[in-house]
Design a protein around this motif. Structure first.
Motif, PDB file in Angstrom:
ATOM      1  N   LEU A  80      20.026  -3.860  10.242  1.00  0.00           N
ATOM      2  CA  LEU A  80      18.804  -3.515   9.527  1.00  0.00           C
ATOM      3  C   LEU A  80      18.321  -4.688   8.688  1.00  0.00           C
ATOM      4  CD1 LEU A  80      19.738   0.038   8.163  1.00  0.00           C
ATOM      5  CD2 LEU A  80      18.530  -0.541  10.286  1.00  0.00           C
ATOM      6  N   THR A  81      17.008  -4.946   8.736  1.00  0.00           N
ATOM      7  CA  THR A  81      16.371  -5.968   7.909  1.00  0.00           C
ATOM      8  C   THR A  81      15.176  -5.336   7.221  1.00  0.00           C
ATOM      9  OG1 THR A  81      16.976  -7.665   9.519  1.00  0.00           O
ATOM     10  CG2 THR A  81      15.310  -8.253   7.886  1.00  0.00           C
ATOM     11  N   LYS A  82      15.099  -5.486   5.910  1.00  0.00           N
ATOM     12  CA  LYS A  82      13.983  -4.912   5.156  1.00  0.00           C
ATOM     13  C   LYS A  82      12.666  -5.444   5.694  1.00  0.00           C
ATOM     14  CE  LYS A  82      12.569  -3.992   0.407  1.00  0.00           C
ATOM     15  NZ  LYS A  82      12.864  -4.261  -0.999  1.00  0.00           N
ATOM     16  N   SER A  83      11.701  -4.544   5.801  1.00  0.00           N
ATOM     17  CA  SER A  83      10.401  -4.887   6.377  1.00  0.00           C
ATOM     18  C   SER A  83       9.297  -4.470   5.411  1.00  0.00           C
ATOM     19  CB  SER A  83      10.227  -4.174   7.718  1.00  0.00           C
ATOM     20  OG  SER A  83       8.959  -4.382   8.241  1.00  0.00           O
ATOM     21  N   GLY A  84       8.727  -5.416   4.727  1.00  0.00           N
ATOM     22  CA  GLY A  84       7.645  -5.107   3.804  1.00  0.00           C
ATOM     23  C   GLY A  84       8.121  -4.515   2.496  1.00  0.00           C
ATOM     24  N   ARG A  85       7.155  -4.069   1.700  1.00  0.00           N
ATOM     25  CA  ARG A  85       7.447  -3.529   0.375  1.00  0.00           C
ATOM     26  C   ARG A  85       7.668  -2.026   0.450  1.00  0.00           C
ATOM     27  NH1 ARG A  85       3.680  -6.539  -3.861  1.00  0.00           N
ATOM     28  NH2 ARG A  85       4.456  -4.787  -5.046  1.00  0.00           N
ATOM     29  N   PRO A  86       8.498  -1.476  -0.448  1.00  0.00           N
ATOM     30  CA  PRO A  86       8.658  -0.022  -0.511  1.00  0.00           C
ATOM     31  C   PRO A  86       7.331   0.656  -0.844  1.00  0.00           C
ATOM     32  CG  PRO A  86      10.373  -1.123  -1.772  1.00  0.00           C
ATOM     33  CD  PRO A  86       9.372  -2.175  -1.405  1.00  0.00           C
ATOM     34  N   VAL A  87       7.191   1.897  -0.424  1.00  0.00           N
ATOM     35  CA  VAL A  87       5.971   2.672  -0.643  1.00  0.00           C
ATOM     36  C   VAL A  87       6.289   3.837  -1.570  1.00  0.00           C
ATOM     37  CG1 VAL A  87       4.194   4.050   0.509  1.00  0.00           C
ATOM     38  CG2 VAL A  87       5.111   2.029   1.633  1.00  0.00           C
ATOM     39  N   ARG A  88       5.394   4.120  -2.499  1.00  0.00           N
ATOM     40  CA  ARG A  88       5.593   5.227  -3.451  1.00  0.00           C
ATOM     41  C   ARG A  88       5.535   6.568  -2.730  1.00  0.00           C
ATOM     42  NH1 ARG A  88       8.070   3.726  -7.562  1.00  0.00           N
ATOM     43  NH2 ARG A  88       7.395   5.538  -8.711  1.00  0.00           N
ATOM     44  N   THR A  89       6.318   7.505  -3.241  1.00  0.00           N
ATOM     45  CA  THR A  89       6.310   8.883  -2.757  1.00  0.00           C
ATOM     46  C   THR A  89       6.044   9.783  -3.946  1.00  0.00           C
ATOM     47  OG1 THR A  89       8.665   9.225  -3.166  1.00  0.00           O
ATOM     48  CG2 THR A  89       8.052   8.338  -1.007  1.00  0.00           C
ATOM     49  N   GLY A  90       6.249  11.083  -3.756  1.00  0.00           N
ATOM     50  CA  GLY A  90       6.234  12.004  -4.873  1.00  0.00           C
ATOM     51  C   GLY A  90       7.581  11.988  -5.571  1.00  0.00           C
ATOM     52  N   SER A 116       4.652  13.952   1.351  1.00  0.00           N
ATOM     53  CA  SER A 116       3.806  12.768   1.486  1.00  0.00           C
ATOM     54  C   SER A 116       3.751  12.390   2.962  1.00  0.00           C
ATOM     55  CB  SER A 116       4.386  11.594   0.690  1.00  0.00           C
ATOM     56  OG  SER A 116       4.472  11.901  -0.684  1.00  0.00           O
ATOM     57  N   ALA A 117       2.546  12.062   3.442  1.00  0.00           N
ATOM     58  CA  ALA A 117       2.367  11.687   4.844  1.00  0.00           C
ATOM     59  C   ALA A 117       1.951  10.221   4.932  1.00  0.00           C
ATOM     60  CB  ALA A 117       1.304  12.574   5.486  1.00  0.00           C
ATOM     61  N   TYR A 118       2.394   9.553   5.995  1.00  0.00           N
ATOM     62  CA  TYR A 118       2.102   8.133   6.201  1.00  0.00           C
ATOM     63  C   TYR A 118       1.785   7.885   7.669  1.00  0.00           C
ATOM     64  CZ  TYR A 118       4.701   7.999   1.822  1.00  0.00           C
ATOM     65  OH  TYR A 118       5.134   8.257   0.550  1.00  0.00           O
ATOM     66  N   ARG A 119       0.819   7.011   7.922  1.00  0.00           N
ATOM     67  CA  ARG A 119       0.613   6.474   9.264  1.00  0.00           C
ATOM     68  C   ARG A 119       1.555   5.288   9.410  1.00  0.00           C
ATOM     69  NH1 ARG A 119      -4.164   6.693   7.174  1.00  0.00           N
ATOM     70  NH2 ARG A 119      -4.587   4.469   7.311  1.00  0.00           N
ATOM     71  N   ILE A 120       2.084   5.081  10.607  1.00  0.00           N
ATOM     72  CA  ILE A 120       2.998   3.970  10.848  1.00  0.00           C
ATOM     73  C   ILE A 120       2.255   2.857  11.581  1.00  0.00           C
ATOM     74  CG2 ILE A 120       5.099   3.226  12.036  1.00  0.00           C
ATOM     75  CD1 ILE A 120       6.170   6.078  11.678  1.00  0.00           C
ATOM     76  N   ASP A 121       2.251   1.659  10.994  1.00  0.00           N
ATOM     77  CA  ASP A 121       1.685   0.503  11.668  1.00  0.00           C
ATOM     78  C   ASP A 121       2.568   0.195  12.876  1.00  0.00           C
ATOM     79  OD1 ASP A 121       1.670  -2.500  12.265  1.00  0.00           O
ATOM     80  OD2 ASP A 121      -0.062  -2.330  10.930  1.00  0.00           O
ATOM     81  N   GLN A 122       1.999   0.263  14.071  1.00  0.00           N
ATOM     82  CA  GLN A 122       2.791   0.138  15.292  1.00  0.00           C
ATOM     83  C   GLN A 122       3.315  -1.268  15.522  1.00  0.00           C
ATOM     84  OE1 GLN A 122       3.660   3.009  17.184  1.00  0.00           O
ATOM     85  NE2 GLN A 122       2.874   3.773  15.231  1.00  0.00           N
ATOM     86  N   GLY A 125       5.682  -1.611  11.560  1.00  0.00           N
ATOM     87  CA  GLY A 125       6.470  -0.470  11.093  1.00  0.00           C
ATOM     88  C   GLY A 125       6.144  -0.059   9.678  1.00  0.00           C
ATOM     89  N   ALA A 126       5.197  -0.761   9.037  1.00  0.00           N
ATOM     90  CA  ALA A 126       4.834  -0.448   7.650  1.00  0.00           C
ATOM     91  C   ALA A 126       4.261   0.962   7.550  1.00  0.00           C
ATOM     92  CB  ALA A 126       3.810  -1.456   7.140  1.00  0.00           C
ATOM     93  N   LEU A 127       4.493   1.590   6.404  1.00  0.00           N
ATOM     94  CA  LEU A 127       3.979   2.926   6.141  1.00  0.00           C
ATOM     95  C   LEU A 127       2.669   2.819   5.365  1.00  0.00           C
ATOM     96  CD1 LEU A 127       7.245   4.791   5.106  1.00  0.00           C
ATOM     97  CD2 LEU A 127       6.144   4.704   7.345  1.00  0.00           C
ATOM     98  N   LEU A 128       1.629   3.469   5.893  1.00  0.00           N
ATOM     99  CA  LEU A 128       0.313   3.455   5.274  1.00  0.00           C
ATOM    100  C   LEU A 128       0.029   4.853   4.753  1.00  0.00           C
ATOM    101  CD1 LEU A 128      -1.335   1.553   8.245  1.00  0.00           C
ATOM    102  CD2 LEU A 128      -0.440   0.555   6.129  1.00  0.00           C
ATOM    103  N   PRO A 129      -0.010   5.040   3.430  1.00  0.00           N
ATOM    104  CA  PRO A 129      -0.147   6.383   2.868  1.00  0.00           C
ATOM    105  C   PRO A 129      -1.423   7.097   3.316  1.00  0.00           C
ATOM    106  CG  PRO A 129       0.462   4.815   1.159  1.00  0.00           C
ATOM    107  CD  PRO A 129       0.105   4.021   2.384  1.00  0.00           C
ATOM    108  N   VAL A 130      -1.270   8.369   3.635  1.00  0.00           N
ATOM    109  CA  VAL A 130      -2.394   9.245   3.914  1.00  0.00           C
ATOM    110  C   VAL A 130      -2.868   9.773   2.567  1.00  0.00           C
ATOM    111  CG1 VAL A 130      -3.032  11.453   4.975  1.00  0.00           C
ATOM    112  CG2 VAL A 130      -1.594   9.835   6.220  1.00  0.00           C
ATOM    113  N   SER A 131      -4.170   9.835   2.353  1.00  0.00           N
ATOM    114  CA  SER A 131      -4.694  10.144   1.022  1.00  0.00           C
ATOM    115  C   SER A 131      -4.322  11.531   0.521  1.00  0.00           C
ATOM    116  CB  SER A 131      -6.215   9.982   1.006  1.00  0.00           C
ATOM    117  OG  SER A 131      -6.804  10.827   1.973  1.00  0.00           O
ATOM    118  N   LYS A 132      -4.208  12.488   1.410  1.00  0.00           N
ATOM    119  CA  LYS A 132      -3.962  13.873   0.992  1.00  0.00           C
ATOM    120  C   LYS A 132      -2.458  14.166   0.891  1.00  0.00           C
ATOM    121  CE  LYS A 132      -4.995  18.588   2.491  1.00  0.00           C
ATOM    122  NZ  LYS A 132      -5.613  19.385   3.566  1.00  0.00           N
TER     123      LYS A 132
END
Length: 195
Positions: A80-90, A116-122, A125-132
């Protein structure tokens, strides 16, 4: 604990040591051999790990930091190699799951009574937060996505119910279906879907 969909690797989240243990599976007898570099250091108090269906990315929830972190999975070694920055959750993210088509990730927020829902950059692999943010009953815990990618099922530990959400195929937004949440037994902990 989770297994790659190609049945080559197993990963375990170690809360006490803030790490992920990775193992290669012997195809003949099922025994485990530690992957080189394992255990891999991750954020504080990792609670859950899941592997994307294409085995390219892993996602780890960190309860105390209220984040989910993306990792690249080496196809040859399983490292495993860290990919990008962590993303906030609830508050208090306790589990993470990826839709079977690999387009979306969902995180249950135990103390936030939400998902919390996220789209995945194909590509990355980054997580893109869904607004709702989808509200659930008290203390959502483990989740499962239907094999057709249409519905998310969430066990609500605190209210003995299961919430059901329709997944928007384009955006990943969650809309609770009519009649949800549904009554379950006392303190439901996990849920799975018959394929």
């Amino acid at each position: 604990i989770t297994m790659s969909s190609n049945h080559r690797y197993v990963y375990a989240a170690n809360q006490g040591s803030a790490s992920i243990s990775a193992y290669a599976i012997d195809p003949k007898n099922g025994s485990l051999r530690p992957v080189s570099g394992s255990p891999f250091k991750v954020g504080i108090y990792p609670d859950a790990i899941t592997i994307a269906p294409d085995n390219r990315f892993a996602y780890v929830t960190n309860e105390d930091g209220n984040i989910v972190t993306s990792y690249k999975v080496d196809a040859t070694s399983g490292a495993l190699t860290k990919s990008g920055r962590p993303v906030r959750t609830g508050a208090h993210p306790i589990s993470v799951t990826v839709s079977p088509n690999g387009k979306f990730a969902f995180v249950s927020n135990f103390n936030g009574d939400s998902v919390s829902a996220y789209r995945i950059d194909q590509h990355s692999g980054a997580l893109l937060p869904v607004s709702k943010i989808a509200k659930t009953d008290l203390h959502p815990i483990y989740m499962s996505v239907s094999k057709d990618n249409r519905f998310l099922y969430v066990a609500n530990y605190g209210t003995a119910t299961v919430s059901v959400f329709r997944i928007d195929a384009a955006s990943g937004e969650l809309d609770e279906i009519s009649g949800s949440p549904f009554v379950a037994g006392s303190q439901p902990y996990s849920v799975t879907v018959d394929p």
